[in-house]
Enzyme design. Structure first.
Site, PDB file in Angstrom:
ATOM      1  N   TRP A 151      -6.461   1.629   3.288  1.00 47.55           N
ATOM      2  CA  TRP A 151      -6.432   1.677   1.824  1.00 47.55           C
ATOM      3  C   TRP A 151      -7.046   0.434   1.168  1.00 47.55           C
ATOM      4  O   TRP A 151      -7.281   0.443  -0.039  1.00 47.55           O
ATOM      5  CB  TRP A 151      -5.005   1.847   1.322  1.00 47.55           C
ATOM      6  N   ASN A 152      -7.321  -0.638   1.925  1.00 39.68           N
ATOM      7  CA  ASN A 152      -7.705  -1.850   1.211  1.00 39.68           C
ATOM      8  C   ASN A 152      -9.140  -1.823   0.718  1.00 39.68           C
ATOM      9  O   ASN A 152      -9.447  -2.327  -0.353  1.00 39.68           O
ATOM     10  CB  ASN A 152      -7.447  -3.088   2.050  1.00 39.68           C
ATOM     11  N   LYS A 175     -10.464  10.829   8.130  1.00 43.04           N
ATOM     12  CA  LYS A 175      -9.091  10.887   7.650  1.00 43.04           C
ATOM     13  C   LYS A 175      -8.807   9.596   6.880  1.00 43.04           C
ATOM     14  O   LYS A 175      -8.503   8.568   7.476  1.00 43.04           O
ATOM     15  CB  LYS A 175      -8.128  10.997   8.843  1.00 43.04           C
ATOM     16  N   GLY A 228      -7.228  -0.513  10.483  1.00 43.31           N
ATOM     17  CA  GLY A 228      -5.867  -0.448   9.956  1.00 43.31           C
ATOM     18  C   GLY A 228      -4.979  -1.402  10.695  1.00 43.31           C
ATOM     19  O   GLY A 228      -5.451  -2.410  11.244  1.00 43.31           O
ATOM     20  N   GLU A 250     -10.662  -1.934  14.323  1.00 41.81           N
ATOM     21  CA  GLU A 250     -10.714  -3.137  13.469  1.00 41.81           C
ATOM     22  C   GLU A 250      -9.309  -3.325  12.918  1.00 41.81           C
ATOM     23  O   GLU A 250      -8.861  -2.538  12.078  1.00 41.81           O
ATOM     24  CB  GLU A 250     -11.717  -2.933  12.327  1.00 41.81           C
ATOM     25  N   LEU A 251      -8.589  -4.297  13.415  1.00 37.66           N
ATOM     26  CA  LEU A 251      -7.172  -4.431  13.081  1.00 37.66           C
ATOM     27  C   LEU A 251      -6.919  -5.656  12.205  1.00 37.66           C
ATOM     28  O   LEU A 251      -7.729  -5.980  11.355  1.00 37.66           O
ATOM     29  CB  LEU A 251      -6.371  -4.478  14.378  1.00 37.66           C
ATOM     30  N   CYS A 284      -8.058  -7.810   6.059  1.00 34.86           N
ATOM     31  CA  CYS A 284      -7.802  -8.216   7.444  1.00 34.86           C
ATOM     32  C   CYS A 284      -8.294  -9.636   7.698  1.00 34.86           C
ATOM     33  O   CYS A 284      -7.775 -10.317   8.576  1.00 34.86           O
ATOM     34  CB  CYS A 284      -8.505  -7.254   8.388  1.00 34.86           C
ATOM     35  N   GLU A 384       0.957 -11.068  10.398  1.00 34.43           N
ATOM     36  CA  GLU A 384       0.111 -10.678   9.262  1.00 34.43           C
ATOM     37  C   GLU A 384       0.967 -10.178   8.103  1.00 34.43           C
ATOM     38  O   GLU A 384       1.756  -9.254   8.267  1.00 34.43           O
ATOM     39  CB  GLU A 384      -0.872  -9.592   9.675  1.00 34.43           C
TER      40      GLU A 384
HETATM   41  N1  LIG Z   1      -7.189  -4.281   9.229  1.00 39.44           N
HETATM   42  C1  LIG Z   1      -7.183  -3.788   8.012  1.00 39.44           C
HETATM   43  O1  LIG Z   1      -8.182  -3.767   7.275  1.00 39.44           O
HETATM   44  C2  LIG Z   1      -5.911  -3.218   7.512  1.00 39.44           C
HETATM   45  C3  LIG Z   1      -4.715  -3.637   8.042  1.00 39.44           C
HETATM   46  N2  LIG Z   1      -3.551  -3.103   7.552  1.00 39.44           N
HETATM   47  C4  LIG Z   1      -2.295  -3.596   8.110  1.00 39.44           C
HETATM   48  O2  LIG Z   1      -1.519  -2.457   8.534  1.00 39.44           O
HETATM   49  C5  LIG Z   1      -0.235  -2.509   7.928  1.00 39.44           C
HETATM   50  C6  LIG Z   1       0.225  -1.118   7.682  1.00 39.44           C
HETATM   51  O3  LIG Z   1      -0.587  -0.598   6.648  1.00 39.44           O
HETATM   52  P1  LIG Z   1      -0.810   0.958   6.596  1.00 39.44           P
HETATM   53  O4  LIG Z   1      -1.435   1.351   5.336  1.00 39.44           O
HETATM   54  O5  LIG Z   1       0.459   1.639   6.988  1.00 39.44           O
HETATM   55  O6  LIG Z   1      -1.923   1.078   7.689  1.00 39.44           O
HETATM   56  P2  LIG Z   1      -1.959   2.031   8.927  1.00 39.44           P
HETATM   57  O7  LIG Z   1      -2.601   1.254   9.978  1.00 39.44           O
HETATM   58  O8  LIG Z   1      -0.637   2.657   9.220  1.00 39.44           O
HETATM   59  O9  LIG Z   1      -2.927   3.216   8.428  1.00 39.44           O
HETATM   60  C7  LIG Z   1      -4.302   3.067   8.448  1.00 39.44           C
HETATM   61  C8  LIG Z   1      -4.889   4.480   8.618  1.00 39.44           C
HETATM   62  O10 LIG Z   1      -4.487   4.993   9.869  1.00 39.44           O
HETATM   63  C9  LIG Z   1      -3.776   6.216   9.713  1.00 39.44           C
HETATM   64  N3  LIG Z   1      -2.772   6.243  10.763  1.00 39.44           N
HETATM   65  C10 LIG Z   1      -1.584   5.604  10.786  1.00 39.44           C
HETATM   66  N4  LIG Z   1      -0.931   5.850  11.944  1.00 39.44           N
HETATM   67  C11 LIG Z   1      -1.748   6.671  12.681  1.00 39.44           C
HETATM   68  C12 LIG Z   1      -1.662   7.281  13.966  1.00 39.44           C
HETATM   69  N5  LIG Z   1      -0.586   7.099  14.751  1.00 39.44           N
HETATM   70  N6  LIG Z   1      -2.689   8.067  14.398  1.00 39.44           N
HETATM   71  C13 LIG Z   1      -3.793   8.249  13.622  1.00 39.44           C
HETATM   72  N7  LIG Z   1      -3.929   7.711  12.390  1.00 39.44           N
HETATM   73  C14 LIG Z   1      -2.917   6.915  11.929  1.00 39.44           C
HETATM   74  C15 LIG Z   1      -3.239   6.164   8.316  1.00 39.44           C
HETATM   75  O11 LIG Z   1      -2.961   7.443   7.823  1.00 39.44           O
HETATM   76  C16 LIG Z   1      -4.397   5.498   7.599  1.00 39.44           C
HETATM   77  O12 LIG Z   1      -5.415   6.446   7.338  1.00 39.44           O
HETATM   78  C17 LIG Z   1      -0.452  -3.298   6.655  1.00 39.44           C
HETATM   79  O13 LIG Z   1       0.759  -3.902   6.216  1.00 39.44           O
HETATM   80  C18 LIG Z   1      -1.458  -4.335   7.085  1.00 39.44           C
HETATM   81  O14 LIG Z   1      -0.773  -5.415   7.711  1.00 39.44           O
HETATM   82  C19 LIG Z   1      -3.516  -2.125   6.605  1.00 39.44           C
HETATM   83  C20 LIG Z   1      -4.716  -1.701   6.060  1.00 39.44           C
HETATM   84  C21 LIG Z   1      -5.976  -2.238   6.437  1.00 39.44           C
HETATM   85  C1  LIG Z   2     -13.146  -6.461   7.306  1.00 34.91           C
HETATM   86  C2  LIG Z   2     -13.674  -7.011   6.011  1.00 34.91           C
HETATM   87  C3  LIG Z   2     -13.172  -6.230   4.873  1.00 34.91           C
HETATM   88  C4  LIG Z   2     -13.948  -6.511   3.650  1.00 34.91           C
HETATM   89  C5  LIG Z   2     -13.368  -5.861   2.467  1.00 34.91           C
HETATM   90  C6  LIG Z   2     -11.962  -6.381   2.226  1.00 34.91           C
HETATM   91  O1  LIG Z   2     -11.792  -7.599   2.153  1.00 34.91           O
HETATM   92  O2  LIG Z   2     -11.034  -5.560   2.145  1.00 34.91           O
END
Ligand SMILES: NC(=O)C1=CN([C@@H]2O[C@H](COP(=O)(O)OP(=O)(O)OC[C@H]3O[C@@H](n4cnc5c(N)ncnc54)[C@H](O)[C@@H]3O)[C@@H](O)[C@H]2O)C=CC1
Ligand SMILES: CCCCCC(=O)O
Length: 491
Positions: A151-152, A175, A228, A250-251, A284, A384
């Site tokens: 979502w970010n 998705k 995510g 990409e975590l 991230c 994080e």
């Molecule tokens: N690395 C990044 O850019 C991001 C990191 N995060 C981190 O993740 C934490 C949780 O945020 P969420 O929004 O809950 O992210 P999430 O990682 O749970 O969800 C990200 C995406 O993966 C999907 N998803 C979740 N669990 C899944 C599974 N078991 N199998 C397949 N798809 C799945 C979700 O529906 C969404 O589309 C945040 O607090 C943050 O720390 C969240 C968003 C972006």
């Molecule tokens: C992995 C880099 C992400 C760039 C966009 C953002 O900061 O959300």
């Protein structure tokens, strides 16, 4: 309330169950849109549509140049619609319109760049070491790719996956996050206008366990690209391994922003703020650990506090807003919980530290928060937060800075502020992270590989090599038919 539909086989589509879920505007806390709540049956429908487009449609007959031209057309359409797409993203994730409109324009470059790359994937043909044989190497697409996004930065982080996947000739099922599904669905009209055939790009909307995991485990899916959180990334990687799908993850991160005593503070102070308070820290690559050399600690902290205190919290659509609400109620609670954990661990909160409601706005606001007296073994320094929470630690020399910086389970990025070239080179070599910024922070590009060490991910996105994550080499040996003297031994 706006009703959206999924996009499967080139047509709008409801969930088989008829179930729907809603999206909440993080600034107003009002529900504004409804989406089909996909289940495994809907995912199967989308994957089979993508598979049909990959095997039987006319997409496989397209030349790489034709695919590239379609992506270049999509880049132009994204640019034309950038502000509208950005406004929809802001309505879903509450980030500043100024940032999201810049991002929407910038992401068009991914479609243009990989469009240009589509017909330039060449490999060295190995020399012939067998008489009478001609051999070739070709690069073929993988098939159906699952693109799962957060979502970010929904559309930007989708572009990092969709552009190379299509340039390579794959078909995809996307998705998006359940928090930010709208902008991805709005993009489908532009994908269609760019001339990409029906079924090549499909979108299912819904939740990770109900739609995401059935997508990851579908037998016709050959590749999963995910951005995510670590928990979801781990579950996805384990599930995808069962039938050897290719995976890129990409975590998260816990990136250090390191300021030496010879740094230009006029640049480093705003650099630290950009690293943690831009996007309300929801990225991230957030520079959530600020390491300050003893020699500049007090002066830096004073300037950092002064500049951060001046930040305006408010409506993300207003040009003078600096800090907007965080994206979800869950994220809001998570960040506030971490602030209390830090206080309980003995860190000193020198700025912020609680929820806010600027002008009485009901949004999911968290004050920009700064902690000092942080030890690197505290949870606030190890885990994080994904919010506007900064942990500051002092250091006395390069070795101590490297030891603190590397002593986390993540390795996504790091910032180094110094005017000493030798120190910049040494730190760049010694820091365990996939991206190192020297005298800048948070830059990413379609030309430059991005990804993490350790628990920050698997593989790389962006740059010319990223297209190889969506291709597989095939070696072809062409020989004149002839009987071999002794077929029982391999010559
Ligand atoms: N690395 C990044 O850019 C991001 C990191 N995060 C981190 O993740 C934490 C949780 O945020 P969420 O929004 O809950 O992210 P999430 O990682 O749970 O969800 C990200 C995406 O993966 C999907 N998803 C979740 N669990 C899944 C599974 N078991 N199998 C397949 N798809 C799945 C979700 O529906 C969404 O589309 C945040 O607090 C943050 O720390 C969240 C968003 C972006
Ligand atoms: C992995 C880099 C992400 C760039 C966009 C953002 O900061 O959300």
């Amino acid at each position: 309330m706006k009703d959206y539909h999924m996009w499967i086989g080139g047509a709008p589509c409801e969930a088989a169950s008829g179930a729907r879920f809603t999206s909440t505007n993080p600034y107003t806390r009002e529900e504004w849109a409804r989406f089909p709540r996909a289940s495994a049956d809907d995912v199967d429908h989308a994957v089979r549509s993508a598979h049909a487009a990959f095997t039987d449609g006319d997409w496989p007959t397209w030349t790489a140049s034709a695919r590239g031209a379609a992506l270049v057309r999509l880049a132009a359409l994204v640019t034309e619609h950038a502000d509208r797409l950005a406004e929809i993203e802001v309505r879903d994730n509450g980030k500043l319109f100024a940032e999201m409109s810049n991002q929407a324009r910038y992401m068009a470059n991914w479609y243009a760049y990989y469009g240009g790359l589509a017909d330039k994937v060449e490999g060295l043909v190995p020399p012939i070491d067998k008489p009478g044989v001609l051999n070739m190497v070709t690069y073929e697409p993988l098939g159906v790719c699952a693109l799962i996004t957060p979502w970010n930065s929904p559309l930007l982080l989708l572009a990092w996956k969709l552009a190379p996947a299509l340039a390579a000739g794959n078909t995809v099922v996307i998705k998006p996050s359940e928090y930010t599904s709208a902008s991805t669905l709005e993009l489908m009209a532009l994908v269609e206008e760019a001339g990409i055939p029906a079924g090549v790009v499909n979108v299912v909307t819904g939740f990770g366990d109900e739609a995401g995991m059935p997508l990851v485990t579908h037998p016709l899916v050959r590749k999963v690209a995910f951005t995510g959180g670590e928990a979801a990334g781990r579950a996805i990687n384990e599930a995808a391994a069962r039938d050897f799908k290719k995976v890129t993850l990409e975590l998260g991160g816990k990136s250090p922003n390191i300021v030496f005593d010879d740094a230009d503070l006029d640049a480093a102070v705003p650099g630290a703020i950009s690293g943690i308070f831009a996007a309300s820290g929801q990225t991230c690559i957030a520079g959530s650990r600020l390491l300050l050399h003893d020699g500049i600690y007090d002066a830096f902290l004073e300037r950092l506090l002064e500049m951060t205190r001046a930040a305006k919290l408010g409506d993300p659509m207003e040009a003078d807003t600096n800090i907007s609400p965080v994206a979800t109620e869950a994220q809001h609670r998570k960040i506030l919980d971490y602030i209390e954990i830090a206080k309980a661990e003995g860190a000193t909160c020198v700025l912020g530290g609680k929820a806010a409601s600027p002008g009485g706005a009901p949004g999911y606001f968290v004050e920009p928060t700064i902690f000092t007296d942080v030890r690197n073994d505290m949870r606030i320094a190890q885990e994080e937060v994904f919010g506007p929470v900064l942990s500051i630690m002092p250091f006395s020399d390069e070795d101590e800075a490297v030891a603190i910086a590397n002593d986390v389970l993540y390795g996504l990025a790091a910032g180094v502020w110094t005017n000493d070239l030798h120190r910049a080179l040494s730190m760049s070599r010694r820091l365990q992270a996939g991206t190192i910024w020297v005298n800048t922070y948070r830059s990413t590009s379609y030309t430059t590989p991005f990804g993490g060490y350790k628990l920050s991910g698997l593989g790389r996105e962006n740059g010319s090599q990223a297209i190889m994550e969506y291709l597989q080499p095939k070696s072809v040996w062409l020989a004149e038919p002839r009987a071999v003297a002794n077929p029982f031994i391999r010559r």
